[in-house]
Enzyme design. Sequence first.
Site, short mmCIF file in Angstrom:
data_model
loop_
_atom_site.label_atom_id
_atom_site.label_comp_id
_atom_site.label_asym_id
_atom_site.label_seq_id
_atom_site.Cartn_x
_atom_site.Cartn_y
_atom_site.Cartn_z
N LYS A 128 34.63 32.60 -5.29
CA LYS A 128 34.50 32.67 -6.75
C LYS A 128 35.55 33.59 -7.35
CE LYS A 128 31.32 35.66 -8.94
NZ LYS A 128 32.12 36.41 -9.89
N ASN A 129 35.75 34.75 -6.71
CA ASN A 129 36.63 35.75 -7.29
C ASN A 129 38.11 35.44 -7.11
OD1 ASN A 129 34.35 37.04 -8.09
ND2 ASN A 129 34.49 38.74 -6.65
N ARG A 150 33.45 37.91 -16.74
CA ARG A 150 34.55 38.85 -17.00
C ARG A 150 35.91 38.16 -16.95
NH1 ARG A 150 32.60 43.38 -17.88
NH2 ARG A 150 34.52 44.54 -17.53
N CYS A 184 27.90 40.96 -14.76
CA CYS A 184 26.71 41.66 -14.28
C CYS A 184 26.62 43.06 -14.87
CB CYS A 184 26.75 41.75 -12.76
SG CYS A 184 26.56 40.15 -11.96
N ARG A 206 31.44 49.31 -16.97
CA ARG A 206 32.50 48.31 -16.81
C ARG A 206 33.52 48.29 -17.96
NH1 ARG A 206 30.33 43.06 -13.67
NH2 ARG A 206 32.36 43.27 -12.73
N ASP A 262 30.16 44.32 -3.03
CA ASP A 262 29.33 43.11 -3.14
C ASP A 262 28.59 42.76 -1.83
OD1 ASP A 262 31.02 43.23 -5.36
OD2 ASP A 262 31.03 41.07 -5.63
N ARG A 281 25.41 31.52 -10.75
CA ARG A 281 26.79 31.77 -11.21
C ARG A 281 27.74 31.89 -10.03
NH1 ARG A 281 27.12 37.16 -13.73
NH2 ARG A 281 29.25 36.86 -13.07
C1 UD1 Z 1 35.62 42.53 -9.29
C2 UD1 Z 1 34.70 41.47 -8.76
C3 UD1 Z 1 33.37 42.07 -8.35
C4 UD1 Z 1 33.57 43.24 -7.39
C5 UD1 Z 1 34.57 44.23 -7.95
C6 UD1 Z 1 34.92 45.34 -6.99
C7 UD1 Z 1 35.37 39.53 -9.96
C8 UD1 Z 1 35.03 38.51 -11.00
N1 UD1 Z 1 34.48 40.49 -9.77
O1 UD1 Z 1 35.04 43.04 -10.47
O2 UD1 Z 1 32.60 41.05 -7.70
O3 UD1 Z 1 32.35 43.88 -7.19
O4 UD1 Z 1 35.79 43.57 -8.31
O5 UD1 Z 1 35.39 44.81 -5.79
O6 UD1 Z 1 36.39 39.46 -9.30
N2 UD1 Z 1 37.01 50.22 -14.11
C9 UD1 Z 1 37.34 51.09 -15.13
N3 UD1 Z 1 38.25 50.68 -16.08
C10 UD1 Z 1 38.83 49.44 -16.03
C11 UD1 Z 1 38.49 48.56 -14.98
C12 UD1 Z 1 37.57 48.97 -14.03
O7 UD1 Z 1 36.83 52.21 -15.19
O8 UD1 Z 1 39.65 49.12 -16.92
C13 UD1 Z 1 36.01 50.64 -13.11
C14 UD1 Z 1 34.74 49.75 -13.17
O9 UD1 Z 1 33.86 50.19 -14.18
C15 UD1 Z 1 34.20 49.92 -11.78
C16 UD1 Z 1 35.45 50.03 -10.92
O10 UD1 Z 1 36.51 50.40 -11.81
O11 UD1 Z 1 33.47 51.12 -11.71
C17 UD1 Z 1 35.82 48.77 -10.19
O12 UD1 Z 1 35.99 47.72 -11.13
P1 UD1 Z 1 36.96 46.50 -10.85
O13 UD1 Z 1 37.59 46.66 -9.52
O14 UD1 Z 1 37.81 46.30 -12.02
O15 UD1 Z 1 35.91 45.30 -10.74
P2 UD1 Z 1 35.92 43.90 -11.49
O16 UD1 Z 1 37.30 43.35 -11.52
O17 UD1 Z 1 35.16 44.01 -12.76
#
Ligand code: UD1
Length: 436
Positions: free
Chosen positions: A27-28, A97, A121, A126, A309, A417
Amino acid sequence: MKKNSNPAYIVNGGKPLYGSVKIGGAKNAATKQMVASLLTDDEVKLTNVPQIGDVDATIELLKSLGVKIAHKNDEVIINSKSIKNGDVASALSRKNRIPILLIGPLLHRFGEARIPMLGGCKIGARPVDIHLDGFKKMGAEIIYEEDCYTVKAKELQAAMIELPFPSVGATENLMLAAVRAKGTTTISNAAIEPEIMDTAKLLQSMGAIINLEANRTWVIEGVESLSGAEHNVIHDRIEAASFGITAAITGGEVFVEGAEQDHLLTFLNALRRVGVPFTIKPNGIVFGSAKKYSPITLETDVHPGFMTDWQQPFVMLLTQSDGVSIVHETIFEDRFGYTEALKKMGATIQLHSDCLGSRQCRYQHQNFKHSCIIVGATPLTAAEITIPDLRAGFSYILAALMAKGKSTVTGVEHIERGYENLIEKLKGLGADIKRA
Ligand code: UD1
């Protein structure tokens, strides 16, 4: 037929699962690659795309912008020549997202993108500050008004961007922007998850010049234009790990076809420490079970660490280990809410705001309950439970499969999803489960 507005899975648990299950595409990776195809006017053909709610939502999102998409089984063909505008509808943005990743492709086409607040989620705040700071460094102007980001840039410029944290989404977002920006962009302290590498492979097939160098640094030489390509999406390592655990907790044996050792290295090490047997085969992994499991201390981390995850299904396994296990979640600050329902089923779980385990993380002294103590082994009793988010969803299914008797699991839209044909796949392993 009338659609059930609150569908549930009814599970009669307590049966060992045996057999073979085939893992779908990630998915990702697939959803990001569908967005990447907006970087060209040519056709992009993706195969091994999972048949899940998030792919359907991404198709709906791209179609709303005027993109032409042909979707059959695991194949998606995308043609973005007819794309009309860079304005994402609010209702479509709240589903997951993915919309934020449209910024780069839309800026390259229209010089402007409007992205309403995101869904996804509820596992922490986030924020998207890391994404937006990167775009500012590339010369974009960002206005936030009425729950919507408007990003403007006549031409994106290359930049040297050091991320404060290796965010998966921010790395992908800036990568999609950099492939057609003017000059060479470096993104350091970046995420290097296998799904990102897979997206980089698609971009390279489309004509991008993109390289992963030492110390988590992506180096991307911007090119004028990209062309069409064909790409086979990697298998889903989260689905693979989830099914691996079904064997261990039900006392069965499951061959997970498509499970790839190099994407599961850390997961397999943790299984070995717990005492779950597994055998690597050329086209997958056989996961077995044992009479007794050992407790362990575990910490989630960015790749190549233990993936956040995998945490939820793994906690289910640790409820069956004899003794005290500790899981320290260092990626999301609020990813243990799901354990409350498991306590009602008989699990002994305590949450703590201290960093338990071997090191301190960025959530130290912030009152986030991001460490979890699990005392086992505890039998679980059947219950009525409601899934709070996607990955917690699979752990509730595992709990229901383990608990003797009839469990009713609602909130299944979360799990649908991200997991393809879950009911059919579990039934194929002998589970007594149906959707009602
Ligand atoms: C993606 C994955 C999710 C996985 C995660 C971490 C998808 C659709 N989802 O989520 O399944 O659990 O990576 O491997 O690919 N953060 C900030 N500021 C930002 C961006 C992120 O503070 O601008 C923080 C987030 O709140 C979180 C951490 O960084 O605490 C990791 O987030 P991130 O790696 O960006 O995860 P996603 O891309 O949302």
